[in-house]
Design a protein around this motif. Structure first.
Motif, PDB file in Angstrom:
ATOM      1  N   SER A  82     -59.376  76.165 -16.811  1.00 52.21           N
ATOM      2  CA  SER A  82     -58.818  76.450 -15.550  1.00 52.21           C
ATOM      3  C   SER A  82     -58.074  77.560 -15.448  1.00 52.21           C
ATOM      4  CB  SER A  82     -57.682  75.207 -15.360  1.00 52.21           C
ATOM      5  OG  SER A  82     -58.029  73.731 -15.359  1.00 52.21           O
ATOM      6  N   GLU A  83     -57.344  78.102 -16.329  1.00 54.23           N
ATOM      7  CA  GLU A  83     -56.839  79.597 -16.389  1.00 54.23           C
ATOM      8  C   GLU A  83     -57.883  80.515 -16.081  1.00 54.23           C
ATOM      9  OE1 GLU A  83     -56.798  76.920 -18.719  1.00 54.23           O
ATOM     10  OE2 GLU A  83     -54.608  76.127 -17.996  1.00 54.23           O
ATOM     11  N   PHE A  84     -58.787  80.391 -16.977  1.00 53.66           N
ATOM     12  CA  PHE A  84     -59.907  81.361 -16.749  1.00 53.66           C
ATOM     13  C   PHE A  84     -60.616  81.500 -15.171  1.00 53.66           C
ATOM     14  CE2 PHE A  84     -64.716  82.041 -16.820  1.00 53.66           C
ATOM     15  CZ  PHE A  84     -65.022  82.967 -17.408  1.00 53.66           C
ATOM     16  N   GLU A 140     -58.083  83.127 -13.008  1.00 49.33           N
ATOM     17  CA  GLU A 140     -58.106  84.596 -13.249  1.00 49.33           C
ATOM     18  C   GLU A 140     -59.383  85.147 -12.558  1.00 49.33           C
ATOM     19  OE1 GLU A 140     -59.052  87.233 -16.902  1.00 49.33           O
ATOM     20  OE2 GLU A 140     -58.126  85.428 -17.518  1.00 49.33           O
ATOM     21  N   HIS A 141     -60.455  84.347 -12.464  1.00 48.69           N
ATOM     22  CA  HIS A 141     -61.695  84.803 -11.831  1.00 48.69           C
ATOM     23  C   HIS A 141     -61.845  84.616 -10.259  1.00 48.69           C
ATOM     24  CE1 HIS A 141     -62.846  85.629 -16.111  1.00 48.69           C
ATOM     25  NE2 HIS A 141     -63.616  86.602 -15.550  1.00 48.69           N
ATOM     26  N   GLY A 142     -60.725  83.919  -9.727  1.00 53.08           N
ATOM     27  CA  GLY A 142     -60.756  83.810  -8.512  1.00 53.08           C
ATOM     28  C   GLY A 142     -61.322  82.730  -7.942  1.00 53.08           C
ATOM     29  N   PHE A 143     -61.607  81.594  -8.688  1.00 57.90           N
ATOM     30  CA  PHE A 143     -62.330  80.409  -8.147  1.00 57.90           C
ATOM     31  C   PHE A 143     -61.391  79.028  -8.040  1.00 57.90           C
ATOM     32  CE2 PHE A 143     -65.641  83.282  -9.726  1.00 57.90           C
ATOM     33  CZ  PHE A 143     -66.263  83.328  -8.566  1.00 57.90           C
ATOM     34  N   VAL A 144     -60.248  79.355  -8.284  1.00 60.04           N
ATOM     35  CA  VAL A 144     -59.364  78.081  -8.068  1.00 60.04           C
ATOM     36  C   VAL A 144     -58.059  78.639  -7.384  1.00 60.04           C
ATOM     37  CG1 VAL A 144     -60.180  76.651  -9.525  1.00 60.04           C
ATOM     38  CG2 VAL A 144     -58.268  77.964  -9.896  1.00 60.04           C
ATOM     39  N   ASP A 145     -57.420  77.706  -6.399  1.00 59.38           N
ATOM     40  CA  ASP A 145     -56.441  78.334  -5.819  1.00 59.38           C
ATOM     41  C   ASP A 145     -54.929  78.403  -6.632  1.00 59.38           C
ATOM     42  OD1 ASP A 145     -57.148  79.065  -2.778  1.00 59.38           O
ATOM     43  OD2 ASP A 145     -57.882  77.082  -3.211  1.00 59.38           O
ATOM     44  N   LEU A 146     -54.849  77.441  -7.331  1.00 59.63           N
ATOM     45  CA  LEU A 146     -53.802  77.116  -8.272  1.00 59.63           C
ATOM     46  C   LEU A 146     -53.844  75.984  -9.261  1.00 59.63           C
ATOM     47  CD1 LEU A 146     -51.061  75.291  -6.068  1.00 59.63           C
ATOM     48  CD2 LEU A 146     -53.462  75.355  -5.231  1.00 59.63           C
ATOM     49  N   ILE A 147     -53.086  76.090 -10.326  1.00 62.37           N
ATOM     50  CA  ILE A 147     -53.051  75.195 -11.307  1.00 62.37           C
ATOM     51  C   ILE A 147     -51.918  74.338 -11.234  1.00 62.37           C
ATOM     52  CG2 ILE A 147     -53.119  74.878 -13.991  1.00 62.37           C
ATOM     53  CD1 ILE A 147     -54.818  77.545 -14.210  1.00 62.37           C
ATOM     54  N   VAL A 148     -52.112  73.083 -11.126  1.00 62.19           N
ATOM     55  CA  VAL A 148     -50.939  72.177 -10.968  1.00 62.19           C
ATOM     56  C   VAL A 148     -50.987  71.172 -12.236  1.00 62.19           C
ATOM     57  CG1 VAL A 148     -49.624  70.510  -9.528  1.00 62.19           C
ATOM     58  CG2 VAL A 148     -50.706  72.573  -8.717  1.00 62.19           C
TER      59      VAL A 148
END
Lengths: 261, 286
Positions: B251-253, B256-264
């Motif tokens: 998820s963090e990767f 970083e690469h711009g494919f998810v809006d946020l980690i919850v």
């Protein structure tokens, strides 16, 4: 009677005509257009504008390359995310100028690699699926060789999909399927049968509208047949109101696996 | 009551899955051992922590369990729950695998759909089931999610989805692949009608799911540490013979690469989703 795996081998055979040969054989005035305007130009996808019997069309072809040097240059027909983004960019351009889109598919699959993941292979394919579904211009896709999974589907959300008789279309390569099922990629022959990946199966399942005989493969006769059918397709689809075209495209995919109940 | 909802995962079918089988400790209480910090936590305590280890590692969670913690009590109403897969292309062993999957996880298919309230906010909801053939998508999964988006579009409802899937289900051949296009079409129509779609990507979300509705949401949330990608890491390693970078496809990767809006993290998901639903309430046209 040839087996499914014989057809897989034919679809991959050395010397089988690849994407740009079809462009040259069918269209005139082709001008190649490069790049996704974001990161790079993917050489595995050749795309541009051309004329089909005088009328402008947008043409997009996955190109595997024929000799080793060309194969390496074309990355063996495995597109990167940039290839799918270039294709989508040119489809949007086709929509703007109201010209049909014609795609040729021949790929073992999208690139499998670190860079492709870092730059969003999945996202690039997903965007094509969603955008093609409502692209306000006719789309035709022709499978001329391998049709490998999501990497092939990303150019195949079309109003009609046609196939050469020895082309195939599969959710997974027979080798990977055999590897998962029996941990033995050598059993690809069995997997090919089980996956029902041949053109006659595709026709039966309603995944393709037309299957073309490969008599005269790589020659003017087949290009001529394809060209005539394409002209009919374009005339028919361009005459439809856009809402009808899009409704029919939606329903074309909506009906797959509509379970009873 | 809790036992009914929090079924113990029977993951015989999921060899290679990330939930270790509970081990019997000396006091005979079941524990699960975290693969990161190696702490063994009693299962009952883990359930209270929403299957999240103290170190932050997120164990897998089945779909009913998610529904229970996410939706307002009594608000969930299941849709299309009677749809069942069958062997449509004559694929060896598929009937048996389906039956085993049903027995193992108690669900009829790899996704649960319905309507519910998250906090006060009504929505249409789909939650994929990791213990049903690793959440793979065949025609029934595709059909249920498509119907849900169509229903939500008709009723101007937002869609909230939780993905967990190995990708398209090869036992249904090309018809599985077609589901990617089919669902994408329904997502598009729902979106074009001005409706909101938020997705939570959980471990793992790969293949044809990543290449379709997992990446088509207005807002893409990821659970910490989830594997999200198109091609599986092992296949990439075998094909390219390159060592994968640390945290590859996590998820963090992806953030970083711009494919998810946020980690919850899981304990904060309900509040985050409710807030997003409120921020996207349909407003009357001016």
């Amino acid at each position: 009677m040839s087996t499914a795996y014989d057809k897989v081998k034919l679809a991959r055979a050395k010397g089988r005509p690849t994407g740009t040969r079809y462009i040259r054989g069918i269209f005139t005035d082709f001008i190649e257009l490069h790049g996704d305007r974001c990161f790079a130009d993917d050489t595995a996808i050749v795309a541009g504008v051309a004329r089909l019997q005088g009328d402008p069309v947008t043409v997009i072809a996955i190109e595997k390359g024929m000799d080793l040097k060309e194969k390496v240059y074309r990355n063996f027909g495995a597109p990167n995310p940039e290839g799918y983004r270039k294709a989508l960019r040119l489809m949007k351009q086709a929509e703007k100028f109201r010209r049909p889109v014609i795609c040729f598919v021949d790929t073992a699959g999208a690139v499998c690699g670190i860079g492709a993941e870092e730059r969003g292979q999945g996202q690039a394919i997903a965007m094509n699926l969603m955008e093609m579904m409502t692209l306000k211009t006719p789309i035709l896709t022709i499978f001329i060789g391998e049709g490998g999974s999501g990497g092939a589907l990303a150019l195949s959300v079309a109003d009609e999909v046609w196939m050469l008789e020895n082309a195939f279309y599969s959710v997974i390569s027979p080798e990977s399927c055999a590897n998962i099922l029996w941990r033995d990629p050598k059993r690809a022959q069995e997997a090919s049968e089980d996956l029902k990946l041949t053109s006659d199966n595709m026709r039966r399942l309603g995944v393709v509208e037309h299957v073309f005989s490969e008599k005269g493969l790589g020659g003017g006769e087949l290009y001529g047949t394809l060209k005539n059918e394409m002209i009919n397709f374009v005339c028919g689809k361009m005459a439809l109101p856009v809402e009808t075209l899009l409704q029919q495209r939606y329903e074309r995919f909506r009906r797959f696996g509509a379970a009873e109940g | 009551m809790l036992n009914k909802i929090f079924r113990k995962p029977q993951n015989e079918l999921e060899k290679g899955g990330r939930v270790p089988a509970p081990t019997v400790a000396e006091d005979a209480e079941l524990t699960s051992t975290c693969p990161i910090c190696k702490t063994a936590t009693p299962v009952s305590q883990l359930w209270e922590q929403l299957n999240v280890c103290k170190c932050g590692y997120h164990f897998r969670m089945n779909a009913r369990q998610r529904l229970h913690v996410l939706t307002a009590p009594g608000s969930f109403s299941e849709l299309y729950g009677d749809l069942e897969s069958r062997d449509i292309i004559g694929f060896p062993e598929y009937e048996r695998k389906l039956k085993n999957a049903q027995l193992a996880c108690g669900e009829k298919e790899a996704v649960i759909c319905g309507t519910a309230k998250i906090g006060e906010m009504p929505c249409a909801l789909f939650v994929m089931e990791p213990y049903f053939m690793l959440g793979s998508m065949g025609t029934v999964v595709g059909e249920k999610i498509t119907r849900l988006f169509e229903y939500a579009a008709e009723n101007s409802l937002p869609v909230v989805g939780f993905t967990v899937s190995g990708g398209a289900r090869m036992q249904e051949g090309i018809l599985s692949l077609m589901q990617m296009a089919k669902v994408s079409g329904a997502v598009r129509r729902h979106s074009d009608a001005g409706n909101f779609y938020a997705v939570v990507l959980t471990d793992p979300t790969t293949g044809g799911i990543t290449a379709s509705f997992a990446m088509e949401a207005d807002i893409i949330i990821a659970e910490p540490g989830a594997t999200i990608g198109f091609t599986g890491a092992r296949i990439i390693e075998q094909t390219t013979r390159k060592k994968l970078p640390d945290g590859f496809q996590k998820s963090e990767f992806m953030l970083e690469h711009g494919f998810v809006d946020l980690i919850v993290p899981r304990p904060k998901q309900k509040a985050a989703i409710e807030r997003l639903l409120k921020l996207h309430e349909r407003r009357a046209a001016r």
